[in-house]
Design an enzyme around this catalytic site. Sequence first.
Site, PDB file in Angstrom:
ATOM      1  N   ASN A   1     -10.651  -4.435   2.269  1.00 34.73           N
ATOM      2  CA  ASN A   1      -9.601  -5.287   1.691  1.00 34.73           C
ATOM      3  C   ASN A   1      -8.928  -4.647   0.481  1.00 34.73           C
ATOM      4  O   ASN A   1      -9.498  -4.638  -0.618  1.00 34.73           O
ATOM      5  CB  ASN A   1     -10.192  -6.653   1.340  1.00 34.73           C
ATOM      6  CG  ASN A   1     -10.439  -7.470   2.590  1.00 34.73           C
ATOM      7  OD1 ASN A   1     -11.166  -7.037   3.479  1.00 34.73           O
ATOM      8  ND2 ASN A   1      -9.811  -8.619   2.690  1.00 34.73           N
TER       9      ASN A   1
ATOM     10  N   ILE B   1       0.842  -1.205   0.000  1.00 34.51           N
ATOM     11  CA  ILE B   1       0.000   0.000   0.000  1.00 34.51           C
ATOM     12  C   ILE B   1       0.875   1.251   0.000  1.00 34.51           C
ATOM     13  O   ILE B   1       0.619   2.207  -0.736  1.00 34.51           O
ATOM     14  CB  ILE B   1      -0.974  -0.033   1.202  1.00 34.51           C
ATOM     15  CG1 ILE B   1      -1.875  -1.277   1.096  1.00 34.51           C
ATOM     16  CG2 ILE B   1      -1.812   1.237   1.246  1.00 34.51           C
ATOM     17  CD1 ILE B   1      -2.840  -1.480   2.243  1.00 34.51           C
TER      18      ILE B   1
ATOM     19  N   TYR C   1      -3.937  -8.248  15.577  1.00 28.83           N
ATOM     20  CA  TYR C   1      -3.696  -7.254  14.525  1.00 28.83           C
ATOM     21  C   TYR C   1      -4.667  -6.084  14.687  1.00 28.83           C
ATOM     22  O   TYR C   1      -4.260  -4.920  14.784  1.00 28.83           O
ATOM     23  CB  TYR C   1      -3.845  -7.913  13.143  1.00 28.83           C
ATOM     24  CG  TYR C   1      -3.965  -6.910  12.031  1.00 28.83           C
ATOM     25  CD1 TYR C   1      -2.961  -5.963  11.822  1.00 28.83           C
ATOM     26  CD2 TYR C   1      -5.080  -6.893  11.186  1.00 28.83           C
ATOM     27  CE1 TYR C   1      -3.081  -5.023  10.808  1.00 28.83           C
ATOM     28  CE2 TYR C   1      -5.191  -5.967  10.167  1.00 28.83           C
ATOM     29  CZ  TYR C   1      -4.197  -5.030   9.984  1.00 28.83           C
ATOM     30  OH  TYR C   1      -4.313  -4.096   8.998  1.00 28.83           O
TER      31      TYR C   1
ATOM     32  N   HIS D   1      -2.892 -13.546   1.268  1.00 30.07           N
ATOM     33  CA  HIS D   1      -4.111 -12.847   0.838  1.00 30.07           C
ATOM     34  C   HIS D   1      -4.818 -13.582  -0.296  1.00 30.07           C
ATOM     35  O   HIS D   1      -4.182 -14.235  -1.116  1.00 30.07           O
ATOM     36  CB  HIS D   1      -3.777 -11.420   0.417  1.00 30.07           C
ATOM     37  CG  HIS D   1      -3.346 -10.577   1.577  1.00 30.07           C
ATOM     38  ND1 HIS D   1      -2.028 -10.338   1.864  1.00 30.07           N
ATOM     39  CD2 HIS D   1      -4.059  -9.978   2.556  1.00 30.07           C
ATOM     40  CE1 HIS D   1      -1.947  -9.599   2.964  1.00 30.07           C
ATOM     41  NE2 HIS D   1      -3.167  -9.375   3.409  1.00 30.07           N
ATOM     42  N   LEU D   2      -6.122 -13.413  -0.298  1.00 33.54           N
ATOM     43  CA  LEU D   2      -6.937 -14.225  -1.198  1.00 33.54           C
ATOM     44  C   LEU D   2      -6.622 -13.980  -2.684  1.00 33.54           C
ATOM     45  O   LEU D   2      -6.316 -14.935  -3.417  1.00 33.54           O
ATOM     46  CB  LEU D   2      -8.430 -13.962  -0.909  1.00 33.54           C
ATOM     47  CG  LEU D   2      -9.402 -14.753  -1.773  1.00 33.54           C
ATOM     48  CD1 LEU D   2      -9.211 -16.253  -1.584  1.00 33.54           C
ATOM     49  CD2 LEU D   2     -10.846 -14.352  -1.471  1.00 33.54           C
TER      50      LEU D   2
HETATM   51  N1  UDP Z   1      -8.932 -16.656   2.328  1.00 32.14           N
HETATM   52  C1  UDP Z   1      -9.082 -17.942   1.821  1.00 32.14           C
HETATM   53  N2  UDP Z   1      -8.018 -18.519   1.198  1.00 32.14           N
HETATM   54  C2  UDP Z   1      -6.824 -17.902   1.037  1.00 32.14           C
HETATM   55  C3  UDP Z   1      -6.675 -16.587   1.562  1.00 32.14           C
HETATM   56  C4  UDP Z   1      -7.746 -16.006   2.199  1.00 32.14           C
HETATM   57  O1  UDP Z   1     -10.151 -18.540   1.938  1.00 32.14           O
HETATM   58  O2  UDP Z   1      -5.889 -18.474   0.461  1.00 32.14           O
HETATM   59  C5  UDP Z   1     -10.072 -15.978   2.959  1.00 32.14           C
HETATM   60  C6  UDP Z   1      -9.804 -15.483   4.365  1.00 32.14           C
HETATM   61  O3  UDP Z   1     -10.078 -16.510   5.314  1.00 32.14           O
HETATM   62  C7  UDP Z   1     -10.754 -14.303   4.457  1.00 32.14           C
HETATM   63  C8  UDP Z   1     -10.796 -13.762   3.026  1.00 32.14           C
HETATM   64  O4  UDP Z   1     -10.353 -14.825   2.198  1.00 32.14           O
HETATM   65  O5  UDP Z   1     -12.043 -14.727   4.797  1.00 32.14           O
HETATM   66  C9  UDP Z   1      -9.908 -12.566   2.815  1.00 32.14           C
HETATM   67  O6  UDP Z   1      -8.634 -12.867   3.373  1.00 32.14           O
HETATM   68  P1  UDP Z   1      -7.358 -11.974   3.147  1.00 32.14           P
HETATM   69  O7  UDP Z   1      -6.230 -12.673   3.860  1.00 32.14           O
HETATM   70  O8  UDP Z   1      -7.174 -11.694   1.699  1.00 32.14           O
HETATM   71  O9  UDP Z   1      -7.704 -10.583   3.848  1.00 32.14           O
HETATM   72  P2  UDP Z   1      -8.204 -10.229   5.343  1.00 32.14           P
HETATM   73  O10 UDP Z   1      -9.703 -10.085   5.239  1.00 32.14           O
HETATM   74  O11 UDP Z   1      -7.750 -11.303   6.271  1.00 32.14           O
HETATM   75  O12 UDP Z   1      -7.541  -8.914   5.609  1.00 32.14           O
END
Ligand code: UDP
Length: 323
Positions: free
Chosen positions: A170, A12, A141, A187-188
């Site tokens: 996000n 960011i 966090y 991250h997803l």
């Molecule tokens: N998530 C998932 N698989 C992954 C990474 C994340 O299912 O490989 C889910 C995670 O549990 C959350 C959402 O995706 O519900 C977003 O997660 P991320 O880590 O991207 O961002 P956060 O919301 O934790 O800041």
Amino acid sequence: MNVFVTGGAGYIGSICAEALLEAGHRVTIYDNLSEGHRSALDARARFVLGRPEEDGDILGAVKEAKPDAIMHFAANALVGESMTNPGKYFRNNVANGLKLLDAAVACGVKKFVFSSTCATYGPPDRVPMAEDLPQRPINPYGESKLMFEKMLQWYQQIHGLEFIAFRYFNAAGASDRFGEHHRVETHLIPNVLQVALGQKTHCEIYGTDYPTPDGTCIRDYIHILDLAQAHILGLAPGRQGFYNLGNGDGYSVREVIRMCEQVTGKAIPTIEKPRRPGDPPRLVASAEKAIRELGWKPKFPRLEDIVVTAWAWHKLHPEGYPD
Ligand code: UDP
């Protein structure tokens, strides 16, 4: 303005530093490169390799830069990691952050812009979430960011330090030059795109038994350039307080994966796993206050546009940054 950007080599921070430079500001980046990357540093910025844990290091860097404003992005930001190593979060996000606040006061900095998070709310009683919701974080966090928010308010009241804090939902997507590369990716969207690139065989879905329509967590994804725009608007004198930044649209994990399949044209195999500790089921922003009071207008509100820019960056930089 002369702006001191902590964490300006991170995801960011690098894109906000780029946006500041493009808007004609002068930038000093202070980063210890623990999460950031040398090649994410904008060459137009002055760079200071930080040692925030050493007493006097932050103060010395701020004194030398003589900034009008500080933008504070440097932090550890992984919910999951904070549930196993809380000390790391309180040491860096709170204790090192406090040194920066003291340096801001000592150097007469006019404006402090803080990168906060919707994780300070915890699971909300209602969505979309406005700024007046109670803050009850469920992971270290979010707690560490909330502690910093509270320090900011006391420093404003007692020392007159003007601040604006953005509670991001996000952050995702990329600029033409800079994108998302974490050494350990959790991250997803980047995880899913690594599958599309053929670097991973599948994506894991953390939890399919949440009280949501398809059982997976719902999040509000916001384009990184829209975040950067809000930070620049927040620099104007008199703008202060707390602002949520999101698009007001919630997407489930499965919906994000489907969107990535559509944008990349690749099938994304998934494996269903248990819930990840610390994840609230549904986080969706109301950013009405930022829209109304700051004149913030997202340019990339659609998930598709966010994924398109992320995919463009990952295709160009399949291994991320070289260092
Ligand atoms: N998530 C998932 N698989 C992954 C990474 C994340 O299912 O490989 C889910 C995670 O549990 C959350 C959402 O995706 O519900 C977003 O997660 P991320 O880590 O991207 O961002 P956060 O919301 O934790 O800041």
